[in-house]
Design an enzyme around this catalytic site. Structure first.
Site, PDB file in Angstrom:
ATOM      1  N   TYR A 134     -41.654  19.383  31.172  1.00  0.00           N
ATOM      2  CA  TYR A 134     -42.237  20.045  32.338  1.00  0.00           C
ATOM      3  C   TYR A 134     -43.477  20.800  31.846  1.00  0.00           C
ATOM      4  CZ  TYR A 134     -37.788  19.277  34.778  1.00  0.00           C
ATOM      5  OH  TYR A 134     -36.674  18.722  35.363  1.00  0.00           O
ATOM      6  N   PRO A 157     -38.111  19.072  43.739  1.00  0.00           N
ATOM      7  CA  PRO A 157     -37.438  18.361  42.656  1.00  0.00           C
ATOM      8  C   PRO A 157     -37.561  19.042  41.301  1.00  0.00           C
ATOM      9  CG  PRO A 157     -39.494  17.264  43.246  1.00  0.00           C
ATOM     10  CD  PRO A 157     -39.283  18.340  44.259  1.00  0.00           C
ATOM     11  N   LYS A 175     -32.142  19.475  41.406  1.00  0.00           N
ATOM     12  CA  LYS A 175     -30.953  19.910  42.149  1.00  0.00           C
ATOM     13  C   LYS A 175     -30.624  19.058  43.362  1.00  0.00           C
ATOM     14  CE  LYS A 175     -29.962  22.550  39.404  1.00  0.00           C
ATOM     15  NZ  LYS A 175     -29.092  21.717  38.663  1.00  0.00           N
TER      16      LYS A 175
END
Length: 389
Positions: free
Chosen positions: A200, A292, A296
């Protein structure tokens, strides 16, 4: 036509609920607006919490997941050039499984076929009736003919744009929503993943994510304005922008190739309360949407299924309605915790149009906490793997 539980929507939550109920001897009919081929062609996320893995095993649909899925111990977050690793297993004792939602859906369809469950595809004009009366039923059209399905309970698994949530009166229903001022442009490519775990990335040009489906199928995303269109982005333009947002040493390892799927998804946080009205129960995206970022969405939907399937089984087997009575409140507890986590991660690693220098410094402080604090990593790992929800 009559059944015990009518399920609106043939995605993974509707299919899993049908699987669990049929295995307990409870009859269901699943109504799906699209064809099976269309449902299986949808590309969705693929990160499964430990609890989701357990639930799929309980439903007897875990064999291929364990054979082809990829257990992950953690993930990476970046702050421009800095790589921060969060080891889930070390921090909270659990990991996640990378296994595509399309594959979960395929496994569920196969399992439903084996037990002869009833599915009606390509139905239109679905309407819910007598939800608080003595004769709940669903009407719909299929093949140009009208049909009526009588039932004891109706479960809405038909997503954000479905009819189920809207069947709850406006003076009863309360909706909460946050629409984010950007979307995710994603591509699927038959290339090896950039790393063995997800990355990320927080970068001055915007967020990016490197994820995977299998050793030769990768899924990559970049943050884009909501005004962008797919036609605005050639494959080369995507790869160039994606490289810019990854740390230099990571970008150097990127293997590119033609996209086999490309889409732009808007991001929102949404919750509708209550999740029960009379004989109607909501599951998954029919009641809640999360961005997103925190992985979850599918897990939250299947957590609803876990609660509701147990409540329905107790109702039919034991005459115990306590689970049905408590379903909405119990489900919403987890929903709101997951919404908070997804919102917080989204805020931490995306660039917002109205962010100033203070907001940027707050992002840096949060990311550095993950780099330096065992407690911060534990809390993040607990939420990401689901054990803290």
């Amino acid at each position: 036509m009559r059944t015990q539980v009518a399920i609106i929507g043939g995605g993974p939550s509707g299919l899993l609920l049908s699987q669990l109920l049929n295995r307990a001897g409870i009859g269901t009919v699943v109504l799906e607006r699209r064809s099976r081929e269309y449902v299986l062609g949808r590309v969705r996320a693929g990160i499964l919490e430990a609890g989701t893995v357990d639930l799929l095993e309980q439903a007897d649909v875990g064999a291929r997941m364990h054979a082809e899925g990829h257990p992950h111990r953690g993930c990476y977050l970046t702050d421009d050039q800095q790589m921060i690793h969060v080891d889930f297993t070390e921090s909270c004792g659990e990991g996640v499984m990378v296994y595509g939602q399309t594959e979960v859906t395929r496994d569920l369809y196969d399992a439903q076929d084996r037990i002869g469950a009833t599915h009606l595809h390509q139905v239109d004009n679905v309407a819910l009736h007598d939800l608080t009366g003595d004769a709940p039923h669903v009407t719909f059209d299929q093949g140009g003919k009208g049909h009526r399905l009588d039932c004891d309970m109706i479960v809405g698994c038909d997503g954000f744009h479905g009819v189920s949530r809207l069947a709850i009166p406006e003076d009863v229903r309360r909706d909460y929503e946050r629409v984010y001022p950007f979307g995710w442009l994603g591509i699927l490519s038959e290339t090896p993943p950039l790393r063995d775990e997800l990355i990320y990335a927080n970068h001055p040009r915007g967020f990016a994510l490197a994820s995977m489906r299998n050793p030769m199928l990768s899924r990559y995303y970049i943050q884009v304005p909501l005004t962008d269109r797919i036609e605005d982005w050639s494959d080369d333009a995507f790869w160039d922008e994606f490289r810019r947002r990854m740390p230099d040493d990571v970008a150097a390892d990127l293997v590119t190739g033609p996209s086999i799927e490309k889409s732009i998804a808007p991001l929102r946080s949404f919750v509708s309360e209550p999740m029960r009205w009379g004989h109607l129960f909501l599951c998954g995206d029919a009641a809640h949407i999360v961005p997103p970022t925190g992985a979850k969405g599918l897990n939250l939907a299947l957590a609803d299924v876990r609660l509701l399937s147990a409540a329905l089984i107790a109702h039919y087997r034991d005459g115990d309605d306590s689970g049905l009575d408590e379903y909405s409140a119990q489900a919403l507890e987890r929903v709101w915790r997951a919404v908070r986590f997804s919102w917080s991660v989204t805020t931490m690693i995306h660039r917002f149009p109205d962010h100033d220098a203070f907001d940027r410094r707050m992002q840096q402080v949060e990311l550095q906490a993950l780099a330096t604090s065992d407690t911060a990593r534990r809390l993040f790992a607990e939420c990401y793997t689901g054990v803290g929800l």
